[in-house]
Design a protein around this motif. Structure first.
Motif, short mmCIF file in Angstrom:
data_model
loop_
_atom_site.label_atom_id
_atom_site.label_comp_id
_atom_site.label_asym_id
_atom_site.label_seq_id
_atom_site.Cartn_x
_atom_site.Cartn_y
_atom_site.Cartn_z
N ASN A 18 -74.33 -154.84 -7.54
CA ASN A 18 -74.15 -155.91 -6.55
C ASN A 18 -73.56 -157.17 -7.20
O ASN A 18 -72.65 -157.79 -6.64
N LYS A 23 -69.80 -151.97 -4.05
CA LYS A 23 -70.57 -151.44 -2.93
C LYS A 23 -70.75 -149.95 -3.15
O LYS A 23 -70.00 -149.32 -3.92
N SER A 25 -69.89 -147.58 -1.28
CA SER A 25 -68.68 -146.84 -0.91
C SER A 25 -67.63 -146.86 -2.01
O SER A 25 -66.75 -146.00 -2.04
N ASN A 31 -71.74 -147.36 2.56
CA ASN A 31 -72.48 -148.59 2.27
C ASN A 31 -73.93 -148.51 2.70
O ASN A 31 -74.78 -149.19 2.14
N CYS A 32 -74.22 -147.69 3.70
CA CYS A 32 -75.58 -147.57 4.22
C CYS A 32 -75.78 -146.15 4.71
O CYS A 32 -74.86 -145.54 5.24
N HIS A 61 -68.64 -147.22 6.15
CA HIS A 61 -69.62 -148.28 6.39
C HIS A 61 -71.04 -147.72 6.48
O HIS A 61 -71.99 -148.39 6.12
#
Length: 176
Positions: A18, A23, A25, A31-32, A61
């Motif tokens: 971070n 990220k 991805s 990302n999540c 995403h």
């Protein structure tokens, strides 16, 4: 003056990425990750997400993964390297730091309580990063329009007369 520190924990490794601006991805992950009970939940969530945030792309995403009802009690939202828990728990955080878990309350009424497993997972995920979405009714299908759902069931199952009971605490997939 410089200093060197050994980085051993999963959280510390994530914090370094971070800090460097990476990220999930960027390293072949979404990302999540949104964890759901099964494939129909994925259909609902993708529809709702595309309706509210059409710029979000599944696979970049977010990704939606299934955990299945039977394995639910074996999951954990705590890092393996900071947990004193039994090693049999599978840490979802090890797969992606930014995880969301969605599960049905399975409550029969507003006075019913969540199971101890669901309470534990809710606490672990809500400690972040990430969070928990527990359905406001019995299950995720209770967010659907009951009349439209009934028509869909009748379309697929012509012998179906009607949904057994409609309401926030009912199983809308149980039909006569």
């Amino acid at each position: 003056m410089s200093s060197v520190q050994s980085i051993a924990s999963t959280q510390a490794k994530s914090n370094i990425c971070n800090d460097l601006g990476y990220k999930a991805s960027d390293i072949l992950q979404a990302n999540c990750i949104i964890w759901v009970e099964g494939p129909s939940d994925r259909i609902y969530l993708n529809f709702w997400l595309s309706s509210k945030a059409p710029d979000l792309v599944e696979g970049i995403h977010y990704s939606i993964m299934f955990y299945g009802g039977k394995s639910f009690s074996h999951l954990s939202g705590v890092d393996n390297d900071v947990s004193d828990r039994v090693e049999d728990f599978i840490s979802i955080r090890a797969l992606n730091r930014y995880s969301v878990i969605v599960f049905d309350s399975d409550k029969a009424s507003s006075q019913s309580r969540l199971s101890s497993t669901k309470q534990r997972l809710k606490q672990e995920f809500d400690n972040g990063p990430g969070y928990t979405w527990v359905t406001a009714g019995r299950e995720i299908e209770n967010y659907l329009d009951a009349e439209a759902l009934e028509m869909s069931i009748q379309e697929v199952h012509p012998s179906a007369a009607k949904i057994h009971d409609k309401g926030r605490w009912q199983n809308l997939l149980k039909y006569e």
